[in-house]
Motif scaffolding. Sequence first.
Motif, short mmCIF file in Angstrom:
data_model
loop_
_atom_site.label_atom_id
_atom_site.label_comp_id
_atom_site.label_asym_id
_atom_site.label_seq_id
_atom_site.Cartn_x
_atom_site.Cartn_y
_atom_site.Cartn_z
N ASP A 1 4.44 96.82 133.39
CA ASP A 1 4.40 95.37 133.60
C ASP A 1 5.80 94.79 133.64
OD1 ASP A 1 1.69 95.55 133.68
OD2 ASP A 1 1.39 94.94 131.58
N GLY A 2 6.66 95.23 132.74
CA GLY A 2 8.05 94.74 132.73
C GLY A 2 8.79 95.13 133.99
N GLU B 1 1.94 100.79 129.75
CA GLU B 1 1.52 99.61 130.52
C GLU B 1 2.54 98.48 130.38
OE1 GLU B 1 -2.33 98.56 129.21
OE2 GLU B 1 -3.32 100.33 130.11
N ASP B 2 3.07 98.27 129.15
CA ASP B 2 4.11 97.23 128.97
C ASP B 2 5.33 97.54 129.81
OD1 ASP B 2 2.41 95.99 127.25
OD2 ASP B 2 3.38 96.74 125.42
N SER C 1 -0.54 101.76 125.80
CA SER C 1 -0.09 100.36 125.76
C SER C 1 1.40 100.25 126.04
CB SER C 1 -0.44 99.76 124.40
OG SER C 1 0.04 98.44 124.31
N LYS D 1 9.29 103.49 123.84
CA LYS D 1 9.67 103.60 125.25
C LYS D 1 10.81 104.59 125.44
CE LYS D 1 8.33 98.86 126.46
NZ LYS D 1 8.84 97.55 126.90
N ARG E 1 7.97 99.41 119.66
CA ARG E 1 7.66 99.65 121.06
C ARG E 1 8.91 100.05 121.84
NH1 ARG E 1 2.81 98.13 123.13
NH2 ARG E 1 1.31 97.24 121.66
N GLU F 1 7.98 94.86 118.21
CA GLU F 1 8.88 94.97 119.36
C GLU F 1 9.85 96.12 119.18
OE1 GLU F 1 10.67 91.19 119.81
OE2 GLU F 1 8.95 90.27 120.82
#
Length: 496
Positions: A479-480, A475-476, A472, A428, A424, A421
């Motif tokens: 999605d968030g 995409e996260d 990925s 981001k 990631r 986490e």
Amino acid sequence: MSAPNALRPKVAGPPRTLPPVTADDAAKARKSIAKLDEVLAMVTKALLTLGGGALIFTCVNVTRFGVSHEIPWYIAWMLDPLASLALITVLYVDGVLAEHGGDYKPGGWPFLLRWTAGLSTWVMNCWTSLYPDGHFHFIPQKPDAGGILLHSVAPALLILLAEAATGYRKYATRRRGELTAIIARFETAKAAEREADQKRAREDAEREAADKREAAEREAQREREREEREAARLEREENARLENERRRAEIEATAQARRDEIEAERERIALAERTAEIEATRRKTEAEIETQQCRAQWELEQAEQDREAKRRAEITTAEAQAEALRKEAEAAAEAERIKAEAEARALEEAEKLKRQRALERAAARTRPASETGGARTSISAGRTSESASENGAALVAVPALTASESEGRVPREVRAKQRDEAERYIAKCELSGLTPDLDGLAKHYEKGETWVGDRVRAAKRRLAEEDGFEDSVIEDALDGFTDDNNNDSDDAAGAA
């Protein structure tokens, strides 16, 4: 080694008269030589066979003797073949040299080699029989007579057969020389007889040839005289005939010349007439041909001018049409290209803007991470990075864990999830151009600066090396962003 018998000085004495040799004596001598050769070959084969058998027989005992004295078997077996081959070689060579030279006597080195090789083979073969107790004495104390006899037979037979073979070869060589001399005397007598017969035949042939030559010369002389008389007569007749023919030929030649002159004059007149006719015909034909050529040339020039004018008109029309089509096609292609480039740039800008906004909003929002109520919290609500403040960006949010770190030891799965986490979140921020809140990240996970630094390096490495990690993360974030929009819509609907 002494010189051969052929080189010794001979004492002068009365010549010996040898008895004549008949053909039967020569045939018997040849048969005796062949028999001697068979005997010598048999002796050589027997010597080699006995040498090979003795080598095989003594090799086993000598090998065991070497092995008993701490020599490896794969080396000890070579000792007996070496000594036996040396013995066989010196015995065979002495015998062959004695066969080819009757006065050959071996010197000191061959004698020493022969007895050294023979005694070495015999002693190594009989050692266990001479000293059964294994202790050396100058005079054996308790020798095994049977063993000594058993192991002495093969070497003794080999040496004795070689010595006997030398005597056999010497006798065979001497006897072969005597038989060869008998054959030579017979061949010499036969050659002398053949020479005498040939000499008599040559003398008889020479006498007959001389008589034939004399008779031929006399006959040739008579023939030459007769031919000379006949030739003189024929020459006189030929001269008379030639004179008559010459006179006749002169008369005929004069008449023929006159006739030729008359015929030539007639042909000259006829030729002049034919030439005049041919010249007139040629001039008329040339005039007609020239007229036809001029007409054909004029027609060709007219046709060529017509074709050239028509071709130029067609070329001009085709070029104008091609130029118009080319310009029209270029204009259409340019318009299509400009339109396609504009659409591609617009799509690329829209996609980039959409992804950038999604990443910024995803990084700026806070996931629900509270253990008690599921309410939204922020790691550092009032802290922003320097770059985010300059750009007017929102605060950077860190997603919370679902497991508490204060209750004892954190499981391995939870630690792996924390690392993923955190990496990631840093990825981001890296993709959206924002500076991550590292202090808030450390406080949220209750970790030190080293752990946070490792996460930053791991996130950058995964972005650079791990396939699909960047997609990925994007995409996260998307999605968030979608979930947040849905939640905001739900909250708005509930408030309404």
